[in-house]
Scaffold this motif. Structure first.
Motif, mmCIF file in Angstrom:
data_model
loop_
_atom_site.group_PDB
_atom_site.id
_atom_site.type_symbol
_atom_site.label_atom_id
_atom_site.label_comp_id
_atom_site.label_asym_id
_atom_site.label_seq_id
_atom_site.Cartn_x
_atom_site.Cartn_y
_atom_site.Cartn_z
ATOM 1 N N ILE A 56 -0.482 -21.067 28.463
ATOM 2 C CA ILE A 56 -1.722 -20.579 28.251
ATOM 3 C C ILE A 56 -1.612 -20.367 26.836
ATOM 4 O O ILE A 56 -2.593 -20.664 26.026
ATOM 5 C CB ILE A 56 -2.255 -19.434 28.981
ATOM 6 N N ALA A 57 -0.890 -19.376 26.215
ATOM 7 C CA ALA A 57 -0.815 -19.188 24.590
ATOM 8 C C ALA A 57 -0.544 -20.400 23.988
ATOM 9 O O ALA A 57 -1.357 -20.722 22.834
ATOM 10 C CB ALA A 57 0.361 -18.243 24.461
ATOM 11 N N ARG A 58 0.192 -21.342 24.150
ATOM 12 C CA ARG A 58 0.189 -22.699 23.550
ATOM 13 C C ARG A 58 -1.024 -23.240 23.376
ATOM 14 O O ARG A 58 -1.460 -24.175 22.625
ATOM 15 C CB ARG A 58 1.607 -23.453 24.132
ATOM 16 N N THR A 59 -1.562 -23.533 24.655
ATOM 17 C CA THR A 59 -2.966 -24.436 24.939
ATOM 18 C C THR A 59 -3.888 -23.624 23.971
ATOM 19 O O THR A 59 -4.646 -24.549 23.249
ATOM 20 C CB THR A 59 -3.226 -24.447 26.286
ATOM 21 N N LYS A 60 -3.906 -22.371 23.877
ATOM 22 C CA LYS A 60 -4.770 -21.548 23.109
ATOM 23 C C LYS A 60 -4.578 -22.104 21.597
ATOM 24 O O LYS A 60 -5.576 -22.156 20.805
ATOM 25 C CB LYS A 60 -4.845 -20.141 23.315
ATOM 26 N N LYS A 61 -3.382 -22.048 21.090
ATOM 27 C CA LYS A 61 -2.871 -22.233 19.541
ATOM 28 C C LYS A 61 -3.389 -23.818 19.398
ATOM 29 O O LYS A 61 -3.955 -24.078 18.420
ATOM 30 C CB LYS A 61 -1.713 -22.051 19.393
ATOM 31 N N ARG A 62 -3.367 -24.688 20.236
ATOM 32 C CA ARG A 62 -3.735 -25.978 19.902
ATOM 33 C C ARG A 62 -5.126 -26.098 19.890
ATOM 34 O O ARG A 62 -5.505 -27.011 19.148
ATOM 35 C CB ARG A 62 -3.103 -26.962 21.074
ATOM 36 N N THR A 63 -5.888 -25.355 20.615
ATOM 37 C CA THR A 63 -7.406 -25.635 20.445
ATOM 38 C C THR A 63 -8.000 -24.783 19.522
ATOM 39 O O THR A 63 -9.274 -24.984 19.348
ATOM 40 C CB THR A 63 -7.709 -25.282 21.906
ATOM 41 N N GLU A 64 -7.147 -24.097 19.062
ATOM 42 C CA GLU A 64 -7.844 -23.255 17.797
ATOM 43 C C GLU A 64 -7.988 -23.842 16.435
ATOM 44 O O GLU A 64 -7.338 -24.844 16.168
ATOM 45 C CB GLU A 64 -7.206 -21.874 17.469
#
Length: 127
Positions: free
Chosen positions: A119-127
């Motif tokens: 989840i944290a990796r996905t959030k970083k990619r979408t920011e």
């Protein structure tokens, strides 16, 4: 990518480790009791027909090599399991194993940690 039988997968594991091999090389790496040379040769030819193995001709011999990697096969296989048995829901798959396999607390915590990291990796990619 078609699903492999247990015997085919055993040979593919050797080819993935070795990168390429002759039938004799494959046979050497197999556990006891070793199958007959002709059995291994037949399975390798079946793998070739399935598109899992290619070969290069060296004199009168053929050296075989995998046409896809272990990770690609595993990903394809697991996607099929999730699609065919869990309605394409990873959550349902994890729930199944948590409920049916009586996972120890430490295993459940590891699954939770992996999910949180994803989840944290996905959030970083979408920011």
């Amino acid at each position: 990518m078609r699903e492999l039988t247990r015997a085919e997968l055993e040979i593919m594991q050797i080819l993935w480790d070795e990168k390429n091999a002759f039938v004799n090389d494959i046979l050497e790496r197999m556990p006891e009791p070793k199958p007959a040379y002709n059995t291994v040769s037949t399975i390798v030819r079946i793998l070739e027909k399935k598109g899992a193995v290619g070969h290069e001709v060296l004199g009168k011999s053929h050296r075989y090599y995998p046409l896809f990697g272990r990770e690609a096969y595993t990903q394809n296989l697991m996607q099929g399991v999730v699609r065919n048995f869990f309605g394409n829901s990873f959550a349902r798959m994890v729930s199944f194993f948590c409920e049916k396999e009586h996972l120890p607390v430490d295993e459940s915590e590891k699954i939770l940690q992996i999910a949180q990291e994803a989840i944290a990796r996905t959030k970083k990619r979408t920011e």
